[in-house]
Write an enzyme that holds these catalytic residues in place. Structure first.
Site, mmCIF file in Angstrom:
data_model
loop_
_atom_site.group_PDB
_atom_site.id
_atom_site.type_symbol
_atom_site.label_atom_id
_atom_site.label_comp_id
_atom_site.label_asym_id
_atom_site.label_seq_id
_atom_site.Cartn_x
_atom_site.Cartn_y
_atom_site.Cartn_z
ATOM 1 N N HIS A 1 14.012 -0.357 0.336
ATOM 2 C CA HIS A 1 13.075 0.678 0.800
ATOM 3 C C HIS A 1 13.362 1.104 2.231
ATOM 4 O O HIS A 1 13.242 2.296 2.564
ATOM 5 C CB HIS A 1 11.636 0.189 0.659
ATOM 6 C CG HIS A 1 11.151 0.142 -0.761
ATOM 7 N ND1 HIS A 1 10.985 1.272 -1.523
ATOM 8 C CD2 HIS A 1 10.814 -0.903 -1.563
ATOM 9 C CE1 HIS A 1 10.563 0.939 -2.730
ATOM 10 N NE2 HIS A 1 10.451 -0.375 -2.783
ATOM 11 N N SER B 1 4.889 -3.532 -3.345
ATOM 12 C CA SER B 1 6.183 -4.123 -3.693
ATOM 13 C C SER B 1 6.180 -5.642 -3.611
ATOM 14 O O SER B 1 5.505 -6.229 -2.758
ATOM 15 C CB SER B 1 7.262 -3.589 -2.748
ATOM 16 O OG SER B 1 7.373 -2.196 -2.852
#
Length: 482
Positions: free
Chosen positions: A407, A290
């Protein structure tokens, strides 16, 4: 199942037939309705106390199951309604009806009208654009109401999970290319690779917006968790799918600006994990690679303010005025400061290490990233400061970084921080090329999501926590998990 006073929930008296049963010798039978009701009440309070977008599925399942059982018992018992509370509830219902905004009827009708849902998402996108320039209270209220409605209409039950493949209509594939927001798709060959062997792409579709995914996620099937985005995008040929043990989420893109703030991604990730695990039982690891979009912006602001304070503090050292020293923080370790100050001025100028780092990171075309000695000097402080940013910098008790917050609230943990993982212009600009792996451990997803929501606790591996251990001596902010 009605309360008999305004502060305490309890059962109304049982009718004659139920009373006769209740008068039988067994005290367990006599107390069972009250215990059942208390169980339902407790599970309901557990569900209410959680944020509505973060409610753990098992809590809702528990409440639903107990409520249905209790409802059957209550029907057979035939409870009476308290007259005073009945009047109160009628007043409340009438007041709620009177306070409904006039536009509610329009929105409800539009939602039922062909193409209306698309109009509503476009309307909210326009509202958000106006609010970005001017904070208008009436528009803020309209946005809040419309966001809540869209979140209800676009619940997971109303969405279709669709695996996007090369065989899908060209109009759908064109939208994937257009809306890919994390790692742009360069050409048709790139798109075909992302939809081919060893890769998956899933999207949420809604019947009211046909042929257009609301959000989609790209997955790479790998042997190990990737440390760079280059090895994901340029992995050619991919490994045989039967050898893969890791499903790596490397891009998730929302296609509708009008759905900003509506967490469709949470449900998408969970459903994709379930689907991949069902179809490929040999996949045991679910992780991401990410971006860290807010890191450099935070760091440059910190370097600018602290280097300025350091300069002011040096000037006033000989005087009695030490007002600035209370706010001063040298965010570099002594050895990092020394390494930067030892650099020749032909590479970078600056009165202290923080000013020199600031000048390097803002250099034209990221020249520092192409010079090995500079990379060697910057690697240690940048990785350490990135860990601090992810683990300790908060906004309203949650992670400051938007992707980290996404997340973590979905139940992931921070597993690893990767140096020079994204050498693209955008990667260097937003995070100095650093990327992070979040891992979704199936057995811990709900626990991690709940602890993050309730206390802001961030779960991270020992390797990540080790970067900031000296800073954590007096304020533990993370949970170390190997």
């Amino acid at each position: 199942m009605r309360p008999n006073n305004s502060t305490k929930l309890a059962f109304s008296p049982l009718p004659n037939r139920s009373r006769a049963r209740a008068m039988q010798p067994s005290s367990d039978n006599a107390n069972k309705p009250q215990r059942d009701f208390e169980h339902v009440r407790d599970s309901m309070h557990s569900a209410i106390s959680m944020n509505k977008t973060e409610v753990i599925d098992t809590v809702l399942n528990d409440f639903s199951e107990k409520f249905l059982v209790l409802g059957e018992e209550a029907q057979s018992a035939g409870h009476e309604e308290d007259g005073v509370l009945g009047s109160f509830y009628r007043i409340e219902r009438n007041l709620r009806h009177a306070l409904k905004p006039m536009y509610e009827g329009l929105f409800e009708r539009l939602n039922m009208h062909p193409g209306g849902l698309k109009v509503l998402t476009s309307l909210r996108a326009d509202i958000l654009s106006i609010l970005a320039e001017e904070n208008i209270a009436s528009l803020r209220a309209l946005d809040s109401y419309l966001k809540e409605k869209l979140g209800t209409w676009l619940s997971p039950a109303a969405l279709e999970l669709h695996q996007i493949t090369w065989d899908d209509p060209a109009s759908l594939l064109e939208k994937i290319v257009a809306y890919e927001a994390v790692h742009p798709i360069s050409n048709l060959l790139d798109l075909k690779r992302r939809l081919g062997v060893g890769r998956r792409c899933f999207g949420y579709l809604h019947a009211a917006i046909p042929g257009e995914p609301l959000i989609f996620i790209e997955v790479a099937l790998l042997k190990n968790v990737a440390q760079t985005i280059q090895e994901v995008l340029w992995d050619d040929p991919p490994i045989p799918e039967c050898e893969a043990t890791c499903a790596l989420f490397y891009s998730i893109s929302s296609t509708q600006r009008g759905l900003a703030g509506i967490n469709l991604g949470k449900f998408l990730i969970k459903r994709v994990i379930t689907l991949v695990k069902r179809d490929m039982p040999h996949i045991s690891t679910f992780a991401t690679i990410s971006p860290i979009p807010g890191f450099i912006q935070w760091l440059l602001s910190k370097l600018a303010s602290q280097s300025k304070l350091a300069e002011v503090n040096d000037i006033s050292q000989s005087s009695a005025d030490r007002s600035g020293s209370a706010f001063r923080e040298n965010i570099l370790e002594p050895e990092e400061e020394k390494a930067l100050m030892d650099l020749s001025e032909e590479f970078v100028a600056g009165k202290n290490g923080m000013e020199r780092m600031l000048n390097l990171l803002t250099s034209k075309n990221h020249e520092w990233s192409n010079f090995a000695p500079l990379l060697s000097i910057l690697k240690t402080p940048l990785l350490r400061l990135c860990a601090r940013y992810l683990l300790q910098e908060k906004k309203r008790g949650k992670a400051l970084d938007s992707v980290a917050n996404f997340h973590l609230q979905n139940g992931a943990m921070i597993e690893r921080i990767n140096w020079m993982a994204d050498r693209s212009e955008n990667g260097l600009h937003q995070s100095a090329g650093i990327m992070v792996n979040y891992v979704y451990r199936l057995e811990n997803i709900e626990e991690y999501a709940q602890s993050y929501f309730s206390t802001g606790q961030i779960h991270a591996s020992d390797d990540v926590c080790r970067y900031v251990e000296p800073l954590n001596e007096h304020q533990p902010a993370t949970d170390k998990r190997g």
